[in-house]
Design a protein around this motif. Structure first.
Motif, PDB file in Angstrom:
ATOM      1  N   LEU A   1      39.776  42.106  30.943  1.00  0.00           N
ATOM      2  CA  LEU A   1      39.165  42.368  29.730  1.00  0.00           C
ATOM      3  C   LEU A   1      41.063  42.514  29.861  1.00  0.00           C
ATOM      4  CD1 LEU A   1      35.718  43.666  28.533  1.00  0.00           C
ATOM      5  CD2 LEU A   1      37.211  40.989  28.746  1.00  0.00           C
ATOM      6  N   ALA A   2      41.504  43.139  29.630  1.00  0.00           N
ATOM      7  CA  ALA A   2      42.874  43.897  29.296  1.00  0.00           C
ATOM      8  C   ALA A   2      43.943  42.628  30.208  1.00  0.00           C
ATOM      9  CB  ALA A   2      43.884  45.267  29.723  1.00  0.00           C
ATOM     10  N   LEU A   3      43.564  41.936  31.276  1.00  0.00           N
ATOM     11  CA  LEU A   3      44.560  40.865  32.283  1.00  0.00           C
ATOM     12  C   LEU A   3      44.197  39.733  31.285  1.00  0.00           C
ATOM     13  CD1 LEU A   3      44.378  41.915  35.545  1.00  0.00           C
ATOM     14  CD2 LEU A   3      46.765  41.960  34.535  1.00  0.00           C
ATOM     15  N   THR A   4      43.567  39.304  30.655  1.00  0.00           N
ATOM     16  CA  THR A   4      42.655  38.027  29.978  1.00  0.00           C
ATOM     17  C   THR A   4      43.487  37.899  28.894  1.00  0.00           C
ATOM     18  OG1 THR A   4      40.330  38.569  30.854  1.00  0.00           O
ATOM     19  CG2 THR A   4      41.265  36.463  29.082  1.00  0.00           C
ATOM     20  N   LEU A   5      43.560  39.330  28.391  1.00  0.00           N
ATOM     21  CA  LEU A   5      44.541  39.240  26.544  1.00  0.00           C
ATOM     22  C   LEU A   5      46.004  39.503  27.326  1.00  0.00           C
ATOM     23  CD1 LEU A   5      43.954  39.473  23.193  1.00  0.00           C
ATOM     24  CD2 LEU A   5      43.828  42.611  24.540  1.00  0.00           C
ATOM     25  N   ILE A   6      45.741  39.598  27.947  1.00  0.00           N
ATOM     26  CA  ILE A   6      48.209  39.343  28.245  1.00  0.00           C
ATOM     27  C   ILE A   6      48.216  38.596  28.759  1.00  0.00           C
ATOM     28  CG2 ILE A   6      49.426  40.032  29.987  1.00  0.00           C
ATOM     29  CD1 ILE A   6      48.185  43.381  30.062  1.00  0.00           C
ATOM     30  N   LEU A   7      47.607  37.776  29.063  1.00  0.00           N
ATOM     31  CA  LEU A   7      47.293  36.475  29.410  1.00  0.00           C
ATOM     32  C   LEU A   7      47.096  35.566  28.852  1.00  0.00           C
ATOM     33  CD1 LEU A   7      45.815  35.263  32.954  1.00  0.00           C
ATOM     34  CD2 LEU A   7      48.083  35.305  32.866  1.00  0.00           C
ATOM     35  N   SER A   8      46.745  35.404  27.750  1.00  0.00           N
ATOM     36  CA  SER A   8      46.115  34.835  26.624  1.00  0.00           C
ATOM     37  C   SER A   8      46.916  34.911  25.106  1.00  0.00           C
ATOM     38  CB  SER A   8      45.114  34.832  25.452  1.00  0.00           C
ATOM     39  OG  SER A   8      44.902  36.467  25.102  1.00  0.00           O
ATOM     40  N   LEU A   9      48.023  36.553  25.437  1.00  0.00           N
ATOM     41  CA  LEU A   9      48.872  36.404  24.160  1.00  0.00           C
ATOM     42  C   LEU A   9      50.517  36.408  24.779  1.00  0.00           C
ATOM     43  CD1 LEU A   9      48.093  39.639  23.072  1.00  0.00           C
ATOM     44  CD2 LEU A   9      47.915  37.540  22.231  1.00  0.00           C
ATOM     45  N   SER A  10      50.474  35.849  26.294  1.00  0.00           N
ATOM     46  CA  SER A  10      51.464  35.838  26.721  1.00  0.00           C
ATOM     47  C   SER A  10      52.040  33.573  26.371  1.00  0.00           C
ATOM     48  CB  SER A  10      52.119  35.816  28.342  1.00  0.00           C
ATOM     49  OG  SER A  10      50.712  34.839  28.653  1.00  0.00           O
ATOM     50  N   ARG A  11      50.743  32.508  26.113  1.00  0.00           N
ATOM     51  CA  ARG A  11      50.944  31.799  26.352  1.00  0.00           C
ATOM     52  C   ARG A  11      51.403  31.200  24.688  1.00  0.00           C
ATOM     53  NH1 ARG A  11      45.753  29.534  28.198  1.00  0.00           N
ATOM     54  NH2 ARG A  11      45.658  29.646  30.231  1.00  0.00           N
TER      55      ARG A  11
ATOM     56  N   ALA B   1      33.574  57.541  40.324  1.00  0.00           N
ATOM     57  CA  ALA B   1      34.123  55.829  40.935  1.00  0.00           C
ATOM     58  C   ALA B   1      32.183  55.161  40.992  1.00  0.00           C
ATOM     59  CB  ALA B   1      34.504  55.773  41.456  1.00  0.00           C
ATOM     60  N   ALA B   2      31.776  55.622  41.370  1.00  0.00           N
ATOM     61  CA  ALA B   2      30.501  55.108  42.051  1.00  0.00           C
ATOM     62  C   ALA B   2      29.366  54.609  40.285  1.00  0.00           C
ATOM     63  CB  ALA B   2      29.289  55.805  43.084  1.00  0.00           C
ATOM     64  N   GLN B   3      29.727  55.452  39.670  1.00  0.00           N
ATOM     65  CA  GLN B   3      29.140  54.968  38.213  1.00  0.00           C
ATOM     66  C   GLN B   3      29.938  54.697  37.521  1.00  0.00           C
ATOM     67  OE1 GLN B   3      27.748  59.072  36.454  1.00  0.00           O
ATOM     68  NE2 GLN B   3      25.805  58.126  35.295  1.00  0.00           N
ATOM     69  N   TRP B   4      31.251  54.740  37.238  1.00  0.00           N
ATOM     70  CA  TRP B   4      32.219  54.105  35.880  1.00  0.00           C
ATOM     71  C   TRP B   4      32.836  53.364  36.496  1.00  0.00           C
ATOM     72  CZ3 TRP B   4      30.071  55.232  31.250  1.00  0.00           C
ATOM     73  CH2 TRP B   4      29.401  56.069  31.730  1.00  0.00           C
ATOM     74  N   GLY B   5      32.774  53.157  37.727  1.00  0.00           N
ATOM     75  CA  GLY B   5      33.655  52.112  38.126  1.00  0.00           C
ATOM     76  C   GLY B   5      34.390  50.276  37.655  1.00  0.00           C
ATOM     77  N   TRP B   6      32.923  50.197  37.582  1.00  0.00           N
ATOM     78  CA  TRP B   6      32.292  48.890  37.308  1.00  0.00           C
ATOM     79  C   TRP B   6      33.237  48.628  35.372  1.00  0.00           C
ATOM     80  CZ3 TRP B   6      29.458  47.631  33.011  1.00  0.00           C
ATOM     81  CH2 TRP B   6      28.919  48.945  32.765  1.00  0.00           C
ATOM     82  N   LEU B   7      32.671  49.535  34.960  1.00  0.00           N
ATOM     83  CA  LEU B   7      33.314  49.769  33.425  1.00  0.00           C
ATOM     84  C   LEU B   7      34.947  49.493  33.790  1.00  0.00           C
ATOM     85  CD1 LEU B   7      32.499  50.046  30.888  1.00  0.00           C
ATOM     86  CD2 LEU B   7      32.871  51.919  30.440  1.00  0.00           C
ATOM     87  N   ALA B   8      35.150  50.409  34.923  1.00  0.00           N
ATOM     88  CA  ALA B   8      37.013  50.507  34.570  1.00  0.00           C
ATOM     89  C   ALA B   8      37.522  48.824  34.947  1.00  0.00           C
ATOM     90  CB  ALA B   8      37.324  51.592  35.910  1.00  0.00           C
ATOM     91  N   MET B   9      36.755  47.894  35.806  1.00  0.00           N
ATOM     92  CA  MET B   9      36.969  47.373  36.418  1.00  0.00           C
ATOM     93  C   MET B   9      37.397  45.693  35.809  1.00  0.00           C
ATOM     94  SD  MET B   9      38.435  47.455  39.552  1.00  0.00           S
ATOM     95  CE  MET B   9      38.316  45.389  39.803  1.00  0.00           C
ATOM     96  N   LEU B  10      35.432  46.427  34.734  1.00  0.00           N
ATOM     97  CA  LEU B  10      35.394  45.344  33.608  1.00  0.00           C
ATOM     98  C   LEU B  10      36.535  45.378  32.556  1.00  0.00           C
ATOM     99  CD1 LEU B  10      33.848  43.179  32.715  1.00  0.00           C
ATOM    100  CD2 LEU B  10      32.194  45.167  31.249  1.00  0.00           C
ATOM    101  N   GLY B  11      36.813  46.632  32.086  1.00  0.00           N
ATOM    102  CA  GLY B  11      38.305  46.618  31.005  1.00  0.00           C
ATOM    103  C   GLY B  11      39.506  46.589  31.836  1.00  0.00           C
ATOM    104  N   LEU B  12      39.527  46.312  32.743  1.00  0.00           N
ATOM    105  CA  LEU B  12      41.006  45.602  33.499  1.00  0.00           C
ATOM    106  C   LEU B  12      40.772  44.385  33.910  1.00  0.00           C
ATOM    107  CD1 LEU B  12      43.481  46.345  34.926  1.00  0.00           C
ATOM    108  CD2 LEU B  12      42.354  46.211  36.961  1.00  0.00           C
TER     109      LEU B  12
END
Length: 124
Positions: free
Chosen positions: A114-124, A101-112
């Motif tokens: 980006l995914a939320l941004t994509l979902i919000l932009s597609l839902s418009r 989690a300490a090494q790869w957690g920041w990447l998971a948060m960034l992916g999350l």
């Protein structure tokens, strides 16, 4: 005091520098004046053998520390021990789930995000 050139190898110098950084990071948490902390760290470094690592340096420092008077520390702030230090200060990499989690957690948060941004932009 005469200055003598250091005949150690590059690995010994790196190991010694890592041990010195480890000792100073640990000593910063000790409840004593800065001059006393630095003097204690220097005495410990001078007493170490040539190939000593951070673990041996911490053991040597802990053997030089005066025994804490338990009456001085309140129950909600106990005296510092080696077990309080994060493992990166001891020269060991983190392992297990917390290390992952300490090494790869920041990447998971960034992916999350980006995914939320994509979902919000597609839902418009």
């Amino acid at each position: 005091m005469p200055i003598v050139p250091d005949g150690g190898s590059a690995d010994d110098k790196k190991r010694r520098e890592r041990a010195a950084r480890c000792l100073t990071a640990y000593a910063e948490q000790l409840p004593m004046p800065t001059e006393d902390r630095l003097e204690l760290v220097l005495q410990t470094l001078r007493g170490l053998p040539a190939g000593a690592g951070p673990e041996q340096a911490l053991d040597a420092l802990l053997s030089r520390l005066p025994a804490p008077d338990l009456q001085v520390y309140p129950p909600d702030a106990p005296a510092l021990h080696r077990s309080h230090m994060p493992c990166q200060y001891l020269g060991r990499p983190r392992s297990g789930l917390s290390g992952f989690a300490a090494q790869w957690g920041w990447l998971a948060m960034l992916g999350l995000l980006l995914a939320l941004t994509l979902i919000l932009s597609l839902s418009r």
